[in-house]
Design a protein around this motif. Sequence first.
Motif, PDB file in Angstrom:
ATOM      1  N   MET A  24       0.864  -1.263   0.170  1.00 14.80           N
ATOM      2  CA  MET A  24       0.065  -0.079   0.027  1.00 14.80           C
ATOM      3  C   MET A  24       0.756   1.314  -0.079  1.00 14.80           C
ATOM      4  N   SER A  25       1.453   1.413  -0.873  1.00  9.66           N
ATOM      5  CA  SER A  25       2.365   2.646  -1.017  1.00  9.66           C
ATOM      6  C   SER A  25       1.833   3.820  -1.683  1.00  9.66           C
ATOM      7  N   ASP A  26       2.452   4.938  -1.147  1.00  7.34           N
ATOM      8  CA  ASP A  26       1.856   5.995  -1.608  1.00  7.34           C
ATOM      9  C   ASP A  26       2.233   6.160  -3.132  1.00  7.34           C
ATOM     10  N   PRO A  27       0.941   6.505  -3.805  1.00  4.93           N
ATOM     11  CA  PRO A  27       1.349   6.580  -5.334  1.00  4.93           C
ATOM     12  C   PRO A  27       1.716   7.882  -5.937  1.00  4.93           C
ATOM     13  N   GLU A  28       2.179   8.999  -5.037  1.00  3.70           N
ATOM     14  CA  GLU A  28       2.647   9.976  -5.735  1.00  3.70           C
ATOM     15  C   GLU A  28       4.110   9.765  -5.895  1.00  3.70           C
ATOM     16  N   GLU A  29       4.707  10.383  -6.800  1.00  3.85           N
ATOM     17  CA  GLU A  29       6.158  10.151  -7.274  1.00  3.85           C
ATOM     18  C   GLU A  29       6.897  11.149  -6.247  1.00  3.85           C
ATOM     19  N   THR A  30       8.096  10.841  -5.980  1.00  2.48           N
ATOM     20  CA  THR A  30       9.172  11.714  -5.310  1.00  2.48           C
ATOM     21  C   THR A  30      10.514  11.237  -5.992  1.00  2.48           C
ATOM     22  N   ASP A  31      11.540  12.205  -5.691  1.00  6.39           N
ATOM     23  CA  ASP A  31      12.767  12.091  -6.426  1.00  6.39           C
ATOM     24  C   ASP A  31      13.370  10.862  -5.444  1.00  6.39           C
ATOM     25  N   GLU A  32      14.446  10.287  -6.009  1.00 11.49           N
ATOM     26  CA  GLU A  32      15.149   9.117  -5.742  1.00 11.49           C
ATOM     27  C   GLU A  32      15.940   9.482  -4.370  1.00 11.49           C
ATOM     28  N   GLY A  33      16.297  10.636  -4.014  1.00 15.04           N
ATOM     29  CA  GLY A  33      16.869  11.240  -2.774  1.00 15.04           C
ATOM     30  C   GLY A  33      15.911  11.183  -1.577  1.00 15.04           C
ATOM     31  N   THR A  34      14.773  11.573  -2.187  1.00 17.77           N
ATOM     32  CA  THR A  34      13.773  11.555  -1.007  1.00 17.77           C
ATOM     33  C   THR A  34      13.120  10.429  -0.643  1.00 17.77           C
ATOM     34  N   ARG A  35      13.037   9.605  -1.690  1.00 18.34           N
ATOM     35  CA  ARG A  35      12.420   7.916  -1.370  1.00 18.34           C
ATOM     36  C   ARG A  35      13.616   7.464  -0.594  1.00 18.34           C
ATOM     37  N   GLU A  36      14.924   7.565  -0.918  1.00 22.52           N
ATOM     38  CA  GLU A  36      15.989   6.779   0.029  1.00 22.52           C
ATOM     39  C   GLU A  36      15.635   7.313   1.352  1.00 22.52           C
ATOM     40  N   TRP A  37      15.556   8.492   1.718  1.00 23.15           N
ATOM     41  CA  TRP A  37      15.306   8.989   3.061  1.00 23.15           C
ATOM     42  C   TRP A  37      14.275   8.360   3.656  1.00 23.15           C
ATOM     43  N   PHE A  38      13.119   8.178   2.976  1.00 19.77           N
ATOM     44  CA  PHE A  38      11.947   7.586   3.619  1.00 19.77           C
ATOM     45  C   PHE A  38      12.354   6.118   3.819  1.00 19.77           C
ATOM     46  N   SER A  39      13.226   5.395   3.028  1.00 22.80           N
ATOM     47  CA  SER A  39      13.486   3.915   3.210  1.00 22.80           C
ATOM     48  C   SER A  39      14.429   3.912   4.303  1.00 22.80           C
ATOM     49  N   ALA A  40      15.320   4.753   4.514  1.00 15.79           N
ATOM     50  CA  ALA A  40      16.400   4.973   5.634  1.00 15.79           C
ATOM     51  C   ALA A  40      15.502   4.959   6.891  1.00 15.79           C
ATOM     52  N   ALA A  41      14.775   5.689   6.888  1.00 15.97           N
ATOM     53  CA  ALA A  41      13.902   5.995   8.196  1.00 15.97           C
ATOM     54  C   ALA A  41      13.015   4.757   8.497  1.00 15.97           C
ATOM     55  N   ALA A  42      12.519   3.912   7.656  1.00  7.79           N
ATOM     56  CA  ALA A  42      11.590   2.950   7.730  1.00  7.79           C
ATOM     57  C   ALA A  42      12.509   2.110   8.356  1.00  7.79           C
ATOM     58  N   ARG A  43      13.783   1.803   7.728  1.00  8.48           N
ATOM     59  CA  ARG A  43      14.791   0.648   8.084  1.00  8.48           C
ATOM     60  C   ARG A  43      15.087   0.925   9.430  1.00  8.48           C
ATOM     61  N   GLU A  44      15.329   2.353   9.891  1.00  8.01           N
ATOM     62  CA  GLU A  44      15.816   2.519  11.471  1.00  8.01           C
ATOM     63  C   GLU A  44      14.700   2.109  12.390  1.00  8.01           C
ATOM     64  N   LEU A  45      13.108   2.424  11.991  1.00 10.51           N
ATOM     65  CA  LEU A  45      12.453   1.922  12.811  1.00 10.51           C
ATOM     66  C   LEU A  45      11.971   0.464  12.878  1.00 10.51           C
ATOM     67  N   ARG A  69      -5.359   5.761  -0.969  1.00  6.83           N
ATOM     68  CA  ARG A  69      -4.172   5.324  -1.249  1.00  6.83           C
ATOM     69  C   ARG A  69      -4.445   3.931  -1.850  1.00  6.83           C
ATOM     70  N   GLY A  70      -5.413   4.068  -2.414  1.00  8.52           N
ATOM     71  CA  GLY A  70      -5.604   2.814  -3.730  1.00  8.52           C
ATOM     72  C   GLY A  70      -5.789   1.505  -3.014  1.00  8.52           C
ATOM     73  N   ALA A  71      -6.277   1.503  -1.948  1.00  6.52           N
ATOM     74  CA  ALA A  71      -6.435   0.060  -1.053  1.00  6.52           C
ATOM     75  C   ALA A  71      -7.911   0.126  -0.738  1.00  6.52           C
ATOM     76  N   ALA A  72      -7.983  -1.213  -0.211  1.00  4.90           N
ATOM     77  CA  ALA A  72      -9.427  -1.669   0.104  1.00  4.90           C
ATOM     78  C   ALA A  72      -9.415  -2.372   1.590  1.00  4.90           C
ATOM     79  N   LEU A  73     -10.500  -2.549   2.128  1.00  6.18           N
ATOM     80  CA  LEU A  73     -10.507  -3.657   3.364  1.00  6.18           C
ATOM     81  C   LEU A  73     -10.904  -4.881   2.854  1.00  6.18           C
ATOM     82  N   GLU A  74     -10.197  -6.037   2.867  1.00  8.13           N
ATOM     83  CA  GLU A  74     -10.600  -7.069   2.166  1.00  8.13           C
ATOM     84  C   GLU A  74     -11.272  -7.990   3.051  1.00  8.13           C
ATOM     85  N   PRO A  75     -11.792  -9.124   2.551  1.00  7.66           N
ATOM     86  CA  PRO A  75     -12.563 -10.070   3.386  1.00  7.66           C
ATOM     87  C   PRO A  75     -11.648 -10.767   4.340  1.00  7.66           C
ATOM     88  N   GLY A  76     -11.932 -11.186   5.813  1.00  8.77           N
ATOM     89  CA  GLY A  76     -10.917 -11.561   6.654  1.00  8.77           C
ATOM     90  C   GLY A  76     -10.090 -10.625   7.391  1.00  8.77           C
TER      91      GLY A  76
END
Length: 264
Positions: free
Chosen positions: A1-22, A222-229
């Motif tokens: 369920m990723s955010d569909p909006e585009e970001t530059d490569e450096g910004t995406r890496e910052w998001f990824s780095a913060a996610a890895r840290e968490l 965000r382009g997603a739904a609540l699925e059965p189960g």
Amino acid sequence: MSDPEETDEGTREWFSAAARELDQAERSRQGIAPLSRRPAGLTPTDAWRIAAARDDLRAQRGEVRTGFKLGWTSEVMRRSLGVSEPNFGSLWAYMNVQEGLLDLQRLIHPKAEPEFAFRAEATLAGPGVTALDVTTAGRWAVAVEVVDPRWESRDFDWLDNTADGSSAAAYAVSAFRPTAVPPERLTLTMQAGDVECRGAGREAMGSPAEAVAYLVRELHARGAALEPGMVVLTGGITAPVDLVPGLEIRVSCPELGTCRVRCT
């Protein structure tokens, strides 16, 4: 369920780095400094994208999403803490407490909240989903939700909590049942050692069904739904309690039965 909006490569890496840290903070049980207090700061868009990047990490290593949890659905709690809106995070199979036993050794500074839980029996999707749509599309249970912020202390804000997946850590639910009682009129009691708390479904956005409908509308954006189960924890009905070894938490509702968790 990723955010569909585009970001530059450096910004995406910052998001990824913060996610890895968490992610590492959760796996190592070592809290980290809140992102909002770092020089780069944190915006709402940043927080949601970091949460999505962290969900992607879990999915990439084979974790199975079982649903979602809502946070800050109680207006009273939001006012008391200066929070203006709810948020949500993902639930995963490894968070489901097996046999009612919660291993505190895998957590940092956990608390438990009593909640009403919903399980979808049909797909719920779209921008116009209402509480009535929800009540005809699933069953209800009581739940014990365990929140465990991956920060070094509890001095964090809504932005940090959102980036951290609304502090989702563990959960247990009773058997899901249909109920003729409107969700907002259901009541529950939590017994945790010497502490006893009571609350009603209306504490969660006026109705747990409205809380689920809110989630579905947010998922649609965000382009997603609540699925059965899929399971939805609709937000804490009372103040949380700190967890210590040996503590047993019991949440009960006359119409929905009882859920128990014992801390080990």
